[in-house]
Write a protein that holds these residues in place. Structure first.
Motif, PDB file in Angstrom:
ATOM      1  N   ASN A   1      47.973  56.208  -0.225  1.00 44.46           N
ATOM      2  CA  ASN A   1      48.382  55.689  -1.535  1.00 44.46           C
ATOM      3  C   ASN A   1      49.035  56.769  -2.371  1.00 44.46           C
ATOM      4  O   ASN A   1      48.818  57.901  -2.260  1.00 44.46           O
ATOM      5  CB  ASN A   1      47.174  55.133  -2.285  1.00 44.46           C
ATOM      6  CG  ASN A   1      46.557  53.966  -1.544  1.00 44.46           C
ATOM      7  OD1 ASN A   1      47.226  53.192  -0.892  1.00 44.46           O
ATOM      8  ND2 ASN A   1      45.251  53.855  -1.648  1.00 44.46           N
TER       9      ASN A   1
ATOM     10  N   THR B   1      43.749  58.869  -1.153  1.00 49.25           N
ATOM     11  CA  THR B   1      43.125  57.563  -0.980  1.00 49.25           C
ATOM     12  C   THR B   1      43.965  56.792   0.027  1.00 49.25           C
ATOM     13  O   THR B   1      45.144  57.090   0.223  1.00 49.25           O
ATOM     14  CB  THR B   1      43.014  56.784  -2.307  1.00 49.25           C
ATOM     15  OG1 THR B   1      44.326  56.592  -2.845  1.00 49.25           O
ATOM     16  CG2 THR B   1      42.133  57.532  -3.299  1.00 49.25           C
TER      17      THR B   1
ATOM     18  N   GLN C   1      40.526  51.234   0.748  1.00 49.45           N
ATOM     19  CA  GLN C   1      40.604  49.804   0.453  1.00 49.45           C
ATOM     20  C   GLN C   1      41.260  49.105   1.642  1.00 49.45           C
ATOM     21  O   GLN C   1      41.913  49.753   2.451  1.00 49.45           O
ATOM     22  CB  GLN C   1      41.371  49.538  -0.839  1.00 49.45           C
ATOM     23  CG  GLN C   1      42.806  50.030  -0.843  1.00 49.45           C
ATOM     24  CD  GLN C   1      43.467  49.800  -2.193  1.00 49.45           C
ATOM     25  OE1 GLN C   1      43.093  48.921  -2.932  1.00 49.45           O
ATOM     26  NE2 GLN C   1      44.463  50.606  -2.502  1.00 49.45           N
TER      27      GLN C   1
ATOM     28  N   THR D   1      44.883  52.904   1.974  1.00 50.20           N
ATOM     29  CA  THR D   1      44.796  51.459   2.149  1.00 50.20           C
ATOM     30  C   THR D   1      44.891  51.183   3.640  1.00 50.20           C
ATOM     31  O   THR D   1      45.841  51.622   4.290  1.00 50.20           O
ATOM     32  CB  THR D   1      45.935  50.729   1.413  1.00 50.20           C
ATOM     33  OG1 THR D   1      45.825  50.994   0.013  1.00 50.20           O
ATOM     34  CG2 THR D   1      45.863  49.224   1.652  1.00 50.20           C
TER      35      THR D   1
END
Length: 160
Positions: free
Chosen positions: A160, A88, A130, A90
């Protein structure tokens, strides 16, 4: 005698460093297969992301549109993320020092969102991404000149 001992200790340290495995444990505790450098040294997933794929794209002054150069980086990032489905990301939006804090926070958010949208358009699941804006609060290069400002107008993908 002391010099010989120090030389022997240094040689043992260098030889021990050469015996690195092809996998490493990430901060999240997962083990992943790594890429290698030209010298055959294994790269961690994070190092591979930063050095091989490219972890950042740059923007023109007061812009949040994706340039052709940035699109090429986004394509590499997309391929990497698709091949590493457990990752994931950011996406951090950054600005140079000019402008108010509030303006730069909003511009940083537009830059991070443009980066995220570019990755989604290339097939990365939005749920893996995100965004956050740091505005002008975290410059990559300190300085009040165009060279520094150009390095600070960026979006950075952080694993992440």
């Amino acid at each position: 005698m002391r010099l010989q001992i120090l030389t022997l200790a240094a040689a043992m340290t260098v030889l021990a460093a050469c015996d690195t495995p092809a996998t490493k444990t990430t901060d999240a505790g997962a083990v992943a297969t790594q890429g290698t450098t030209g010298q055959g040294v294994a790269l961690s997933v994070v190092d591979q992301w930063k050095q091989t794929v490219g972890d950042r794209i740059f923007f023109d002054f007061d812009k949040s549109s994706i340039s052709p150069e940035a699109k090429a980086i986004l394509e590499r990032q997309s391929a990497f993320l698709k091949a590493n489905a457990q990752i994931t990301l950011t996406v951090e939006g950054h600005c140079d020092e000019r402008g108010t804090r509030e303006y730069n926070l909003a511009l940083g958010e537009r830059r991070a969102t443009a980066d995220k949208n570019g990755l989604v358009a290339l097939g990365v699941q939005a749920s893996r991404l995100q965004t956050i804006s740091y505005g002008k609060e975290r410059p990559a290069v300190v300085g009040s000149n165009e060279a520094a400002w150009a390095q600070n107008r960026r979006a950075v993908g952080v694993i992440n």
